[in-house]
Design a protein around this motif. Structure first.
Motif, PDB file in Angstrom:
ATOM      1  N   THR A  15       0.830  -1.191   0.000  1.00  0.00           N
ATOM      2  CA  THR A  15       0.000   0.000   0.000  1.00  0.00           C
ATOM      3  C   THR A  15       0.870   1.249   0.000  1.00  0.00           C
ATOM      4  N   SER A  16       0.279   2.374  -0.375  1.00  0.00           N
ATOM      5  CA  SER A  16       0.996   3.643  -0.420  1.00  0.00           C
ATOM      6  C   SER A  16       0.125   4.709   0.207  1.00  0.00           C
ATOM      7  N   ALA A  17       0.782   5.633   0.936  1.00  0.00           N
ATOM      8  CA  ALA A  17       0.054   6.728   1.564  1.00  0.00           C
ATOM      9  C   ALA A  17      -0.123   7.912   0.626  1.00  0.00           C
ATOM     10  N   LEU A  18       0.437   7.832  -0.571  1.00  0.00           N
ATOM     11  CA  LEU A  18       0.344   8.939  -1.504  1.00  0.00           C
ATOM     12  C   LEU A  18      -1.094   9.125  -1.995  1.00  0.00           C
ATOM     13  N   THR A  19      -1.485  10.371  -2.204  1.00  0.00           N
ATOM     14  CA  THR A  19      -2.773  10.635  -2.841  1.00  0.00           C
ATOM     15  C   THR A  19      -2.685  10.212  -4.304  1.00  0.00           C
ATOM     16  N   PRO A  20      -3.812  10.022  -4.979  1.00  0.00           N
ATOM     17  CA  PRO A  20      -3.753   9.647  -6.398  1.00  0.00           C
ATOM     18  C   PRO A  20      -2.925  10.607  -7.245  1.00  0.00           C
ATOM     19  N   SER A  21      -3.054  11.917  -7.031  1.00  0.00           N
ATOM     20  CA  SER A  21      -2.280  12.870  -7.833  1.00  0.00           C
ATOM     21  C   SER A  21      -0.796  12.774  -7.531  1.00  0.00           C
ATOM     22  N   GLU A  22      -0.438  12.591  -6.270  1.00  0.00           N
ATOM     23  CA  GLU A  22       0.969  12.404  -5.901  1.00  0.00           C
ATOM     24  C   GLU A  22       1.505  11.101  -6.480  1.00  0.00           C
ATOM     25  N   TYR A  23       0.677  10.068  -6.413  1.00  0.00           N
ATOM     26  CA  TYR A  23       1.109   8.766  -6.909  1.00  0.00           C
ATOM     27  C   TYR A  23       1.372   8.818  -8.411  1.00  0.00           C
ATOM     28  N   TRP A  24       0.463   9.466  -9.162  1.00  0.00           N
ATOM     29  CA  TRP A  24       0.623   9.545 -10.619  1.00  0.00           C
ATOM     30  C   TRP A  24       1.939  10.246 -10.977  1.00  0.00           C
ATOM     31  N   ILE A  25       2.199  11.379 -10.347  1.00  0.00           N
ATOM     32  CA  ILE A  25       3.412  12.141 -10.662  1.00  0.00           C
ATOM     33  C   ILE A  25       4.666  11.363 -10.276  1.00  0.00           C
ATOM     34  N   GLN A  26       4.648  10.745  -9.116  1.00  0.00           N
ATOM     35  CA  GLN A  26       5.827   9.985  -8.698  1.00  0.00           C
ATOM     36  C   GLN A  26       6.062   8.797  -9.625  1.00  0.00           C
TER      37      GLN A  26
END
Length: 239
Positions: A15-26
């Motif tokens: 799992t990841s704590a990143l938001t969807p927008s943060e996850y997409w960019i990363q």
């Protein structure tokens, strides 16, 4: 093979704590560091110069989406102006053309647009106008319908791009995204020594939730040319 399947399960379970927008960019930034096509427009175009001519012979999606496209057709009107993002060789463009009055294309690849022009039905509807640029760099436009299919893999800031789609559309936005390998690799992020994977369609839906855009997310089991069956997501919202 067993080891690989176990590893994939471990990755997908992470799992990841990143938001969807943060996850997409990363995910984009890490992919760009590993694959020059992701971040460099010239490398992407080199790829399509070599591969666009055979694209429709390999395993196209558009001819196998009747149930999905019937849902789209039901919300189109004969007088609509439709803007399509990333039409590629025009498989979906040809399906959509009989249901609308006008189509404008935003296509970043000159090589892909060349194939679209070459396969356009002679004597049928006029060839749609094309703006050869990336969606992120396209001029401000207005259209009744915004449509895009599997056209988002090189977009870094997907949140801004979704906002732009929402501002462009007067009535409807339709996004189609293949789900699952080998037709669509998931987004991958390595953080704190752990790799996570999320399907692009699910992250797109998550981004829309971030933007408070009410939408539907429906998947259609789709049998492809090679006989394989996988889900194709239709993400839709109305204005």
């Amino acid at each position: 093979m067993n080891i690989r399947r176990e590893n994939e399960c471990q990755i997908k379970a992470a799992t990841s704590a990143l938001t969807p927008s943060e996850y997409w960019i990363q995910a984009w930034e890490q992919a760009a560091a590993e694959d020059v096509r992701v971040g460099l427009d010239a490398e992407e175009e080199k790829f399509w110069v070599l591969n666009a001519p055979a694209y429709d012979e390999r395993n196209p999606l558009a001819p196998y989406t009747q149930a999905l496209m019937n849902t789209v057709y039901g919300m189109l009107s004969p007088g609509d102006h439709l803007l399509e993002i990333g039409p590629g060789t025009g498989g979906f463009t040809q399906l959509l053309a009989p249901y609308v009055h006008e189509i404008t294309l935003i296509e970043p690849s000159q090589a892909m647009y060349k194939e679209l022009c070459g396969s356009w039905p002679v004597g049928d509807r006029p060839l749609p106008e094309a703006i050869i640029t990336k969606w992120e760099e396209a001029p401000e436009l207005k259209a009744d319908i915004v449509f895009g299919a599997n056209a988002f893999y090189r977009i870094r800031d997907m949140k801004a791009s979704l906002l732009k789609m929402n501002e462009t559309a007067r009535r409807h936005v339709f996004l189609i995204q293949s789900v699952g390998r080998p037709f669509a690799g998931p987004l991958r992020v390595k953080e704190n020594g752990q790799v996570t994977e999320r399907e692009r369609a699910e992250v797109l839906s998550g981004l829309l939730h971030e933007l408070n855009i009410v939408h539907t997310y429906v998947t259609f089991p789709t049998r492809r040319k090679n006989g394989m069956i996988h889900d194709v997501a239709l993400i839709h919202w109305s204005k």
